[in-house]
Design a protein around this motif. Structure first.
Motif, PDB file in Angstrom:
ATOM      1  N   PRO A   1       0.822  -1.218   0.000  1.00  0.00           N
ATOM      2  CA  PRO A   1       0.000   0.000   0.000  1.00  0.00           C
ATOM      3  C   PRO A   1       0.854   1.266   0.000  1.00  0.00           C
ATOM      4  CG  PRO A   1      -0.770  -1.586   1.648  1.00  0.00           C
ATOM      5  CD  PRO A   1       0.563  -2.072   1.170  1.00  0.00           C
ATOM      6  N   SER A   2       0.298   2.310  -0.594  1.00  0.00           N
ATOM      7  CA  SER A   2       1.023   3.578  -0.697  1.00  0.00           C
ATOM      8  C   SER A   2       0.960   4.389   0.588  1.00  0.00           C
ATOM      9  CB  SER A   2       0.453   4.406  -1.847  1.00  0.00           C
ATOM     10  OG  SER A   2      -0.939   4.663  -1.646  1.00  0.00           O
TER      11      SER A   2
ATOM     12  N   ARG B   1      -6.663   0.285   7.493  1.00  0.00           N
ATOM     13  CA  ARG B   1      -5.313   0.305   8.059  1.00  0.00           C
ATOM     14  C   ARG B   1      -4.605  -0.991   7.671  1.00  0.00           C
ATOM     15  NH1 ARG B   1      -3.550   1.766  14.353  1.00  0.00           N
ATOM     16  NH2 ARG B   1      -1.437   2.428  13.778  1.00  0.00           N
ATOM     17  N   HIS B   2      -3.339  -0.878   7.290  1.00  0.00           N
ATOM     18  CA  HIS B   2      -2.621  -2.022   6.741  1.00  0.00           C
ATOM     19  C   HIS B   2      -1.646  -2.611   7.768  1.00  0.00           C
ATOM     20  CE1 HIS B   2      -4.321  -0.936   2.887  1.00  0.00           C
ATOM     21  NE2 HIS B   2      -3.871   0.294   3.056  1.00  0.00           N
ATOM     22  N   ALA B   3      -1.543  -3.933   7.760  1.00  0.00           N
ATOM     23  CA  ALA B   3      -0.705  -4.649   8.718  1.00  0.00           C
ATOM     24  C   ALA B   3       0.142  -5.690   7.995  1.00  0.00           C
ATOM     25  CB  ALA B   3      -1.580  -5.312   9.780  1.00  0.00           C
TER      26      ALA B   3
ATOM     27  N   ASP C   1       3.769   1.235   9.669  1.00  0.00           N
ATOM     28  CA  ASP C   1       3.922   2.608  10.148  1.00  0.00           C
ATOM     29  C   ASP C   1       4.213   3.576   9.006  1.00  0.00           C
ATOM     30  OD1 ASP C   1       3.570   1.865  12.797  1.00  0.00           O
ATOM     31  OD2 ASP C   1       5.718   1.653  13.191  1.00  0.00           O
ATOM     32  N   GLU C   2       3.886   4.815   9.240  1.00  0.00           N
ATOM     33  CA  GLU C   2       4.390   5.902   8.389  1.00  0.00           C
ATOM     34  C   GLU C   2       5.817   6.204   8.831  1.00  0.00           C
ATOM     35  OE1 GLU C   2       2.823   7.357   5.910  1.00  0.00           O
ATOM     36  OE2 GLU C   2       0.728   6.774   6.174  1.00  0.00           O
TER      37      GLU C   2
ATOM     38  N   GLU D   1       6.247   2.407   5.651  1.00  0.00           N
ATOM     39  CA  GLU D   1       7.116   1.274   5.933  1.00  0.00           C
ATOM     40  C   GLU D   1       6.824   0.127   4.970  1.00  0.00           C
ATOM     41  OE1 GLU D   1       8.375  -1.118  10.031  1.00  0.00           O
ATOM     42  OE2 GLU D   1       6.315  -0.384   9.783  1.00  0.00           O
ATOM     43  N   ASN D   2       7.866  -0.511   4.483  1.00  0.00           N
ATOM     44  CA  ASN D   2       7.688  -1.693   3.641  1.00  0.00           C
ATOM     45  C   ASN D   2       7.042  -2.799   4.471  1.00  0.00           C
ATOM     46  OD1 ASN D   2       8.823  -4.491   2.619  1.00  0.00           O
ATOM     47  ND2 ASN D   2       8.880  -3.093   0.885  1.00  0.00           N
TER      48      ASN D   2
END
Length: 219
Positions: free
Chosen positions: A31-32, A54-56, A90-91, A97-98
Motif C-alpha cells: 500500500p502507498s 489500516r494495513h498490517a 507505520d508511516e 514502511e515496507n
C-alpha cells in the motif's frame, strides 16, 4: 441484531458493505499509505462516521520440524488467544514502511527473535495481501496515534503474511514476549485448531506457508 459488539462490527450486511469498499480500492500488496481514508459509512445508532483501512503485516516463523512461533495476545481483539506475531505498518520519514520490514519489526518486538535470523531466513510473502476480512472491522476506542483515525471512527485491517524459514529447532531459540504479546510459544502446526486463534485467517496462513516451504524443499 446489534451492529457493534466490544468495538467490533458484527452485523454481517455492514461487514460486507465495508469489505466490498476495501476490495474495490485495489490498494495492492504494498500500500502507498499506512492508512487509507475511505469517506464515511453509516453506523446504526450513531450515524455517519469516518471509514478507514489500516494495513498490517504478519510474520510466520517456521522450522523444518513443522513448528511455528505464536504469541498469546495481550489486548483485544482476541486477548488471551493465539496469533501470529504482527502488527500495523507505520508511516516513516514521510513515506510508508515496507510490509516485509513491518513484519520483521513486529516479530522482533513481540517475540524477541534475533532480527538477523529473520533477515537471513526470509522466504517471502505468503499469497497476496488480504482485504476480504469482515471479522476485523473495528470501531476506534480512542484516537490512534500517528494516524487520521479518531475515536468512534470505523476502520478495517488488511494484512499479508511473510514466511521466515529458520534453521534448527525453533524450541532452541531464546524467545521473550514483548509489546502486544502476553506470551510466546513454539507450537506444532499439525496440533493447532482454528478455535485457538484470535484471528480466523492466521491458521490458514500458517498452513499455506508450510505448504510453500515443503514445495521449495522439493524443488
Amino acid at each position: 441484531m446489534e451492529a457493534v459488539k466490544d468495538h467490533m462490527i458484527v452485523d454481517a450486511a455492514l461487514q460486507r458493505q465495508i469489505t466490498d469498499r476495501f476490495i474495490a480500492g485495489c490498494f495492492g500488496d504494498i500500500p502507498s499509505h499506512a492508512v487509507h481514508d475511505l469517506g464515511r459509512v453509516s453506523l446504526p445508532g450513531t450515524g455517519d462516521v469516518a471509514l478507514h483501512l489500516r494495513h498490517a503485516a504478519d510474520a510466520i516463523l517456521l522450522d523444518e520440524y513443522g513448528q511455528v512461533v505464536l504469541i498469546t495476545r495481550l489486548h483485544h481483539p482476541g486477548a488471551g488467544l493465539l496469533a501470529l506475531p504482527g502488527g500495523f505498518i507505520d508511516e516513516v520519514d514521510g513515506g510508508v514502511e515496507n510490509p516485509l520490514d513491518a513484519a520483521i519489526r513486529e516479530a522482533v518486538e513481540e517475540t524477541g527473535v534475533d532480527e538477523r535470523l529473520l533477515r537471513e531466513g526470509t522466504a517471502g510473502p505468503v499469497g497476496r495481501r488480504l482485504y476480504d476480512r469482515p471479522f476485523d472491522i473495528r470501531v476506534a476506542w480512542n484516537n490512534l496515534p500517528g494516524t487520521s483515525i479518531r475515536q468512534g471512527d470505523v476502520f478495517g485491517v488488511s494484512t499479508q503474511g511473510f514466511c521466515f524459514r529458520l534453521p534448527g529447532d525453533l524450541r532452541e531459540l531464546p524467545l521473550q514476549p514483548g509489546d502486544d504479546a502476553k506470551a510466546v510459544q513454539v507450537a506444532e502446526i499439525m496440533s493447532l485448531r482454528a478455535s485457538q486463534f484470535a484471528v480466523p485467517d492466521h491458521l490458514p496462513l500458517i498452513r499455506l506457508a508450510r505448504e510453500m516451504m515443503a514445495l521449495d524443499c522439493k524443488s
